[in-house]
Design a protein around this motif. Structure first.
Motif, PDB file in Angstrom:
ATOM      1  N   ARG A  29       0.831  -1.171   0.008  1.00 17.26           N
ATOM      2  CA  ARG A  29       0.103   0.059   0.128  1.00 17.26           C
ATOM      3  C   ARG A  29       0.812   1.295  -0.051  1.00 17.26           C
ATOM      4  NH1 ARG A  29      -4.993  -0.838   3.765  1.00 17.26           N
ATOM      5  NH2 ARG A  29      -5.298   1.364   3.674  1.00 17.26           N
ATOM      6  N   ARG A  30       0.415   2.278  -0.690  1.00 22.05           N
ATOM      7  CA  ARG A  30       1.172   3.595  -0.977  1.00 22.05           C
ATOM      8  C   ARG A  30       1.126   4.192   0.300  1.00 22.05           C
ATOM      9  NH1 ARG A  30       4.713   7.002  -1.044  1.00 22.05           N
ATOM     10  NH2 ARG A  30       4.258   8.799  -2.025  1.00 22.05           N
ATOM     11  N   THR A  31       0.213   4.301   1.074  1.00 25.21           N
ATOM     12  CA  THR A  31       0.103   5.049   2.464  1.00 25.21           C
ATOM     13  C   THR A  31       0.595   4.329   3.586  1.00 25.21           C
ATOM     14  OG1 THR A  31      -2.010   3.659   3.083  1.00 25.21           O
ATOM     15  CG2 THR A  31      -2.363   5.666   2.160  1.00 25.21           C
ATOM     16  N   ARG A  32       1.387   3.031   3.277  1.00 20.51           N
ATOM     17  CA  ARG A  32       2.335   2.455   4.237  1.00 20.51           C
ATOM     18  C   ARG A  32       3.666   2.514   3.583  1.00 20.51           C
ATOM     19  NH1 ARG A  32      -1.582  -2.440   4.903  1.00 20.51           N
ATOM     20  NH2 ARG A  32      -0.402  -3.407   3.337  1.00 20.51           N
ATOM     21  N   ASN A  33       3.857   3.110   2.440  1.00 22.82           N
ATOM     22  CA  ASN A  33       5.266   3.204   1.817  1.00 22.82           C
ATOM     23  C   ASN A  33       5.794   1.833   1.904  1.00 22.82           C
ATOM     24  OD1 ASN A  33       5.558   5.846   1.367  1.00 22.82           O
ATOM     25  ND2 ASN A  33       5.723   6.199   3.875  1.00 22.82           N
ATOM     26  N   ASP A  34       5.110   0.685   1.492  1.00 18.20           N
ATOM     27  CA  ASP A  34       5.450  -0.712   1.493  1.00 18.20           C
ATOM     28  C   ASP A  34       6.391  -0.747   0.454  1.00 18.20           C
ATOM     29  OD1 ASP A  34       3.864  -1.442   3.767  1.00 18.20           O
ATOM     30  OD2 ASP A  34       2.171  -2.287   2.288  1.00 18.20           O
ATOM     31  N   ILE A  35       7.530  -1.413   0.611  1.00 16.60           N
ATOM     32  CA  ILE A  35       8.447  -1.671  -0.608  1.00 16.60           C
ATOM     33  C   ILE A  35       7.809  -2.795  -1.606  1.00 16.60           C
ATOM     34  CG2 ILE A  35      10.781  -2.683  -1.050  1.00 16.60           C
ATOM     35  CD1 ILE A  35      11.560  -1.658   1.449  1.00 16.60           C
ATOM     36  N   ILE A  36       8.102  -2.509  -2.753  1.00 17.27           N
ATOM     37  CA  ILE A  36       7.254  -3.595  -3.755  1.00 17.27           C
ATOM     38  C   ILE A  36       8.644  -4.535  -4.086  1.00 17.27           C
ATOM     39  CG2 ILE A  36       6.437  -3.687  -6.172  1.00 17.27           C
ATOM     40  CD1 ILE A  36       5.673  -0.955  -6.036  1.00 17.27           C
ATOM     41  N   PHE A  37       8.629  -5.432  -3.202  1.00 17.95           N
ATOM     42  CA  PHE A  37       9.382  -6.698  -3.384  1.00 17.95           C
ATOM     43  C   PHE A  37       8.777  -7.706  -4.529  1.00 17.95           C
ATOM     44  CE2 PHE A  37       9.695  -5.845   1.077  1.00 17.95           C
ATOM     45  CZ  PHE A  37      11.173  -5.800   1.224  1.00 17.95           C
ATOM     46  N   PRO A  38       9.972  -8.542  -5.314  1.00 21.33           N
ATOM     47  CA  PRO A  38       9.636  -9.110  -6.241  1.00 21.33           C
ATOM     48  C   PRO A  38       8.290  -9.980  -6.238  1.00 21.33           C
ATOM     49  CG  PRO A  38      11.740  -9.160  -6.235  1.00 21.33           C
ATOM     50  CD  PRO A  38      11.297  -8.544  -4.880  1.00 21.33           C
ATOM     51  N   ASP A  39       8.047 -10.429  -5.110  1.00 19.41           N
ATOM     52  CA  ASP A  39       6.610 -11.388  -4.910  1.00 19.41           C
ATOM     53  C   ASP A  39       5.428 -10.510  -4.585  1.00 19.41           C
ATOM     54  OD1 ASP A  39       7.453 -10.439  -2.435  1.00 19.41           O
ATOM     55  OD2 ASP A  39       7.004 -12.292  -1.219  1.00 19.41           O
ATOM     56  N   VAL A  40       5.591  -9.184  -4.646  1.00 18.13           N
ATOM     57  CA  VAL A  40       4.396  -8.304  -4.356  1.00 18.13           C
ATOM     58  C   VAL A  40       3.320  -8.324  -5.783  1.00 18.13           C
ATOM     59  CG1 VAL A  40       3.461  -5.940  -4.259  1.00 18.13           C
ATOM     60  CG2 VAL A  40       5.213  -6.814  -2.798  1.00 18.13           C
ATOM     61  N   ASP A  41       2.160  -8.671  -5.623  1.00 17.54           N
ATOM     62  CA  ASP A  41       1.185  -8.671  -6.673  1.00 17.54           C
ATOM     63  C   ASP A  41       0.706  -7.410  -7.112  1.00 17.54           C
ATOM     64  OD1 ASP A  41       0.992 -11.632  -7.149  1.00 17.54           O
ATOM     65  OD2 ASP A  41       0.546 -11.580  -5.183  1.00 17.54           O
ATOM     66  N   ILE A  42       0.196  -6.810  -5.998  1.00 17.47           N
ATOM     67  CA  ILE A  42      -0.647  -5.410  -6.277  1.00 17.47           C
ATOM     68  C   ILE A  42      -0.007  -4.392  -5.251  1.00 17.47           C
ATOM     69  CG2 ILE A  42      -3.033  -4.496  -5.939  1.00 17.47           C
ATOM     70  CD1 ILE A  42      -3.067  -7.065  -7.684  1.00 17.47           C
ATOM     71  N   LEU A  43       0.090  -3.314  -6.209  1.00 20.20           N
ATOM     72  CA  LEU A  43       0.513  -1.841  -5.385  1.00 20.20           C
ATOM     73  C   LEU A  43      -0.998  -1.241  -5.403  1.00 20.20           C
ATOM     74  CD1 LEU A  43       1.852   0.413  -4.048  1.00 20.20           C
ATOM     75  CD2 LEU A  43       2.340   1.123  -6.770  1.00 20.20           C
ATOM     76  N   LEU A  44      -1.635  -1.007  -4.168  1.00 20.29           N
ATOM     77  CA  LEU A  44      -2.707  -0.509  -3.946  1.00 20.29           C
ATOM     78  C   LEU A  44      -2.592   1.173  -3.449  1.00 20.29           C
ATOM     79  CD1 LEU A  44      -5.882  -0.480  -3.540  1.00 20.29           C
ATOM     80  CD2 LEU A  44      -5.546  -1.403  -1.220  1.00 20.29           C
TER      81      LEU A  44
END
Length: 439
Positions: free
Chosen positions: A292-307
């Motif tokens: 999630r953008r609001t959590r500033n989550d890192i987009i690791f290779p196993d991430v499916d969705i950027l919300l």
């Protein structure tokens, strides 16, 4: 209903509004508790000003929400160049933020007064606007009646009339005629919109095109963009934007259907970010990993969705993708604005329910910049085809840029139509003594 009956109905509306005014304080308190009002600025909704009125000619602009505010910005800037003051009202907290970020001190922002005769009267007595410019489709009876009573010209700009709204007004034709005849001018987005306003009683109508085409493409923080691009790497990316309920689930289905073949990242940007917790839970239940953008989550290779659960960052999300599905078109009705993805280099996919943006889609489709899909399965096939076919994708992107260029010109046409109302104010502004700041 006869014209006399329509007048009686409007009088009753105004009278009931006056009687109900005290009840709206509790209503606004409830909205403030939900984060939909700024508690410290609630009095503006009753017409109390929170800013000093400047000396000289002043125009009241009203834009309901974020989309309307963005569409008005080029027109506001053109009029401010003539040294005419502007008080801009909006109805949402997010649109107030957009106005502050994009216009700064160029305008005075106030929250729009409730459509109650005491609130509107108080607002107009203080600001004394020389003219009122109302964006798109905001029709508030008490406001229109009070403006007419004071003989303040009221103009509907970038006006549009959806199928649903036209059908609803047509069932109350006498009331529609009693209201729409009060506009000194309606500047419509398309020929269809223009005809509908004429049918409903508007006397003076011109067609300008869509002001949203003449706005700047939404910007983004280049550092954040570079950071996300680094995290995404060479993964294929597509976006489902302005989604409504049901369309996030469809985007999850598309992702799962293509994941093994394409290894893509899917970006989902809901039209209403307050639904994001429920959307995340729905996607996780499909077996998808969500950042999630609001959590500033890192987009690791196993991430499916950027919300994309933020407001005002569409420029970021669209720059991360080259294929965009525009929502409220598979589930829900009316569609959403396809011009921003066309401006920012995306091939466009959409469902067929795009009545509110019919002309824009017709031009984009005719140019080969947009493709319509019937269902989720067809959407999955379209996304896969465009992610894997560089020639087709780039062709649609180039066609979108050409289509946007073809549609430009609404700002010039609108300013031309406004000349009888704007030019006298510009002359008046030039004749005023200059302040030390202007010197």
């Amino acid at each position: 209903m006869s014209s006399r009956g329509a007048r009686l109905a409007l009088t009753a509306y105004r009278t009931l509004g006056i009687a109900a005014s005290p009840l709206f304080s509790a209503y606004l308190s409830y909205r403030a508790a939900k984060g939909k009002e700024l508690r410290e600025r609630r009095l503006e909704r009753f017409g109390y000003a929170s800013h000093e009125r400047p000396v000289g000619p002043l125009i009241w602009f009203h834009a309901a929400s974020v989309g309307e505010t963005n569409s008005m910005i080029p027109l506001i800037r053109e009029i401010r160049r003539l040294n005419i003051h502007i008080v801009l009202t909006t109805g949402t907290v997010t649109s107030a933020k957009v106005a502050a970020e994009r216009l700064g001190t160029d305008v005075i922002h106030q929250f729009v007064p409730l459509d109650l005769q005491p609130a509107v009267k108080r607002f107009l007595e203080y600001w004394q606007p020389d003219c009122a410019l109302i964006a798109e489709s905001e029709i508030w009876p008490a406001t229109l009646l009070e403006l007419e009573r004071r003989r303040i010209p009221q103009i509907l700009v970038n006006a549009r009339m959806s199928d649903r709204s036209f059908a609803r007004w047509s069932r109350r034709l006498s009331i529609a005629q009693a209201l729409f005849e009060k506009f000194a001018l309606v500047v419509a987005q398309s020929d269809i919109d223009g005809e509908r306003f004429r049918d409903l009683g508007a006397r003076y109508v011109m067609v300008s095109g869509n002001l949203k085409v003449d706005t700047d493409a939404p910007s983004c923080d280049p550092k954040v963009l570079a950071q996300y691009r680094q995290q995404i790497g060479d993964r294929k990316t597509w976006a489902a934007i302005s989604t409504f309920e049901g369309e996030e689930k469809a985007a999850g289905f598309v992702h799962r259907a293509l994941r093994e073949r394409d290894g893509q990242l899917t970006i989902i940007v809901p039209r209403h970010p307050e639904r994001s917790d429920a959307i995340e839970a729905e996607l996780v239940a499909q077996g998808l990993k969500v950042a999630r953008r609001t959590r500033n989550d890192i987009i690791f290779p196993d991430v499916d969705i950027l919300l994309g659960d933020t407001i005002g960052e569409m420029g970021l999300y669209l720059r991360l993708a080259e294929v965009a599905f525009v929502g409220r078109s598979l589930f829900g009705e009316g569609g959403q604005n396809p011009l921003e993805p066309a401006m920012l280099g995306c091939a466009i996919l959409s469902g067929g329910n795009v009545q509110n943006f019919r002309e824009s889609y017709q031009i984009l489709a005719r140019r080969g910049a947009a493709r319509m899909v019937r269902d989720t399965e067809m959407l999955a096939k379209g996304v896969h085809y465009l992610l894997t076919n560089d020639t087709a994708r780039r062709g649609m992107i180039e066609a979108g840029a050409s289509a946007v260029q073809e549609m430009r010109g609404a700002l010039t046409a609108t300013m031309k139509g406004l000349e009888p109302y704007i030019n006298p104010l510009a002359v008046k502004a030039r004749l005023l003594p200059k302040t030390s700041e202007e010197d």
